[in-house]
Design an enzyme around this catalytic site. Structure first.
Site, PDB file in Angstrom:
ATOM      1  N   ARG A  25       0.828  -1.205   0.000  1.00  0.00           N
ATOM      2  CA  ARG A  25       0.000   0.000   0.000  1.00  0.00           C
ATOM      3  C   ARG A  25       0.864   1.259   0.000  1.00  0.00           C
ATOM      4  NH1 ARG A  25      -3.904  -1.860   4.668  1.00  0.00           N
ATOM      5  NH2 ARG A  25      -5.101  -3.493   3.650  1.00  0.00           N
ATOM      6  N   ARG A  29      -2.508   6.602  -0.040  1.00  0.00           N
ATOM      7  CA  ARG A  29      -3.030   6.533   1.322  1.00  0.00           C
ATOM      8  C   ARG A  29      -2.354   7.534   2.255  1.00  0.00           C
ATOM      9  NH1 ARG A  29      -5.963   1.776   3.637  1.00  0.00           N
ATOM     10  NH2 ARG A  29      -4.113   1.352   4.860  1.00  0.00           N
ATOM     11  N   ARG A  38      -6.433  11.989  -6.274  1.00  0.00           N
ATOM     12  CA  ARG A  38      -7.615  11.124  -6.210  1.00  0.00           C
ATOM     13  C   ARG A  38      -8.892  11.891  -5.875  1.00  0.00           C
ATOM     14  NH1 ARG A  38      -8.289   6.147  -4.224  1.00  0.00           N
ATOM     15  NH2 ARG A  38     -10.443   6.737  -4.570  1.00  0.00           N
ATOM     16  N   ASP A  74      -6.355  -2.727  -7.637  1.00  0.00           N
ATOM     17  CA  ASP A  74      -7.064  -3.320  -6.510  1.00  0.00           C
ATOM     18  C   ASP A  74      -7.360  -4.772  -6.854  1.00  0.00           C
ATOM     19  OD1 ASP A  74      -9.707  -4.023  -4.891  1.00  0.00           O
ATOM     20  OD2 ASP A  74      -8.745  -2.326  -3.889  1.00  0.00           O
ATOM     21  N   TYR A 149     -14.709 -12.214  -0.544  1.00  0.00           N
ATOM     22  CA  TYR A 149     -15.429 -10.986  -0.872  1.00  0.00           C
ATOM     23  C   TYR A 149     -16.719 -11.291  -1.635  1.00  0.00           C
ATOM     24  CZ  TYR A 149     -11.783  -7.695   0.594  1.00  0.00           C
ATOM     25  OH  TYR A 149     -10.903  -6.947   1.332  1.00  0.00           O
TER      26      TYR A 149
END
Length: 341
Positions: A25, A29, A38, A74, A149
């Site tokens: 990551r 972030r 973003r 992702d 998921y």
């Protein structure tokens, strides 16, 4: 041009000029420049825009001087491309509109064609010349984590629905994971053919399983993905969280490098996965919030323990936390590069 990089040499168990480092990551972030680019752009849309993917992937390399870039994407990108109605909701994660629970639901999951993710290949082709001698890591989610998921409909703490399907209808479970293995392998092959130098298979939630269940319900599918890349000529990294009891089995899945979370010392992990695998890890991401003296002490400990492995790629034991001070990451990279391998 990247073959002689410290990162790829460590993955292959060769001598290195310094311990290589990158961060899971790392692309965003915690970086203000990431948050700015973003603004107003959804996560899935960001992953589908090669210009954004390129810039975001480059940001931590420019700022921190890490030894490898990881493609900004992702793990659910190939699922959406294969016809699953999902969205990545800020603060929640992937949310699936119609969770997969039956054989008819599994039929909705079609094979992934390279053209479905052409934007990913384009981003890789843009990045490789920009990165020059810095290797680019491609990645995908492993079948179990993707299945969790899809079955849960989103993130879960207990994996109740996932385990209910796994135990209650093993045949359907293996059919689902077989399809997901095909999708994952196709997604990784697109990245390899476009020019990535290594790949990482994220089985983020495999730590929810016992070793026996992992071996029966998960290992065959992850192994098929990794075996499908055996001729690709790029190192394969395999990572999960909370996987102390699974490290031996994860090593057997066929990766060249096993990622270790912060709970297991690397010297102990080296004894478990054996002498023919390199290790990646494993500073606790929370340590980065402690005073610098603590960060330095813990980083030196990780480097020391990593010497027990065939090769060692320094990383965190999981992803960079959003509140992390980017300057601490930059300073950490400088420290790792200054400590003799």
């Amino acid at each position: 041009m990247t073959n002689d990089s410290a990162f790829l040499r460590a993955c292959r168990g060769l001598g290195v000029p310094h311990t290589p480092v990158w961060f899971m990551r790392q692309a965003g972030r915690s970086l203000p420049e990431y948050r700015k680019i973003r603004e107003g752009v959804g996560m899935l849309e960001s992953c589908r825009r090669p210009d954004l993917v390129t810039e975001i992937t480059l940001q931590p390399v420019r700022r921190h001087g890490v030894d490898a870039a990881i493609l900004f994407s992702d793990i659910v990108v190939p699922l959406a491309a294969a016809g699953i109605d999902l969205d990545i909701v800020a603060g929640t994660g992937p949310v699936v509109a119609e969770p997969i629970r039956t054989a008819a639901d599994v039929q909705r999951l079609r094979p992934l064609e390279p053209g479905d993710v052409s934007y990913v290949a384009e981003a890789v082709r843009l990045l490789v010349p920009e990165l020059g001698a810095t290797p680019l890591i491609g990645f995908a989610g492993a079948p179990f984590t993707l299945a969790s998921y899809l079955v849960e409909g989103g993130p879960s703490r207990t994996y109740l629905k996932t385990k209910a399907l796994m135990y209650g209808d093993p045949q359907l479970w293996h059919t689902l994971c077989g399809r997901l293995a095909d999708i994952t392998l196709a997604f990784l092959r697109v990245q390899v053919e476009a020019g990535v130098s290594a790949v990482q298979l994220f089985d983020s939630w495999a730590g929810a399983l016992s070793e026996a269940d992992y071996r029966e319900y998960v290992l065959p599918h992850s192994a098929r993905v990794l075996a499908g890349l055996a001729d690709a000529g790029v190192p394969r990294i395999h990572f999960g969280v909370g996987t102390a009891v699974l490290l031996r089995a994860m090593g057997e899945a066929g990766a060249d490098v096993v990622g270790v979370d912060w709970r297991t010392p690397l010297d102990r992990a080296a004894g478990i996965v054996g002498p023919d695998r390199s290790l990646q890890g494993n500073l606790d991401p929370a340590v980065l919030f402690a005073p610098w003296g603590v960060v330095e002490r813990e980083a030196r400990r990780v480097i020391s323990e990593g010497r027990a492995a065939r090769g060692h790629v320094f990383n965190l034991g999981h992803g960079v936390l959003p509140e992390t001070d980017p300057d601490v990451l930059t300073r950490l990279v400088e420290l790792i590069h200054s400590v003799s391998p």
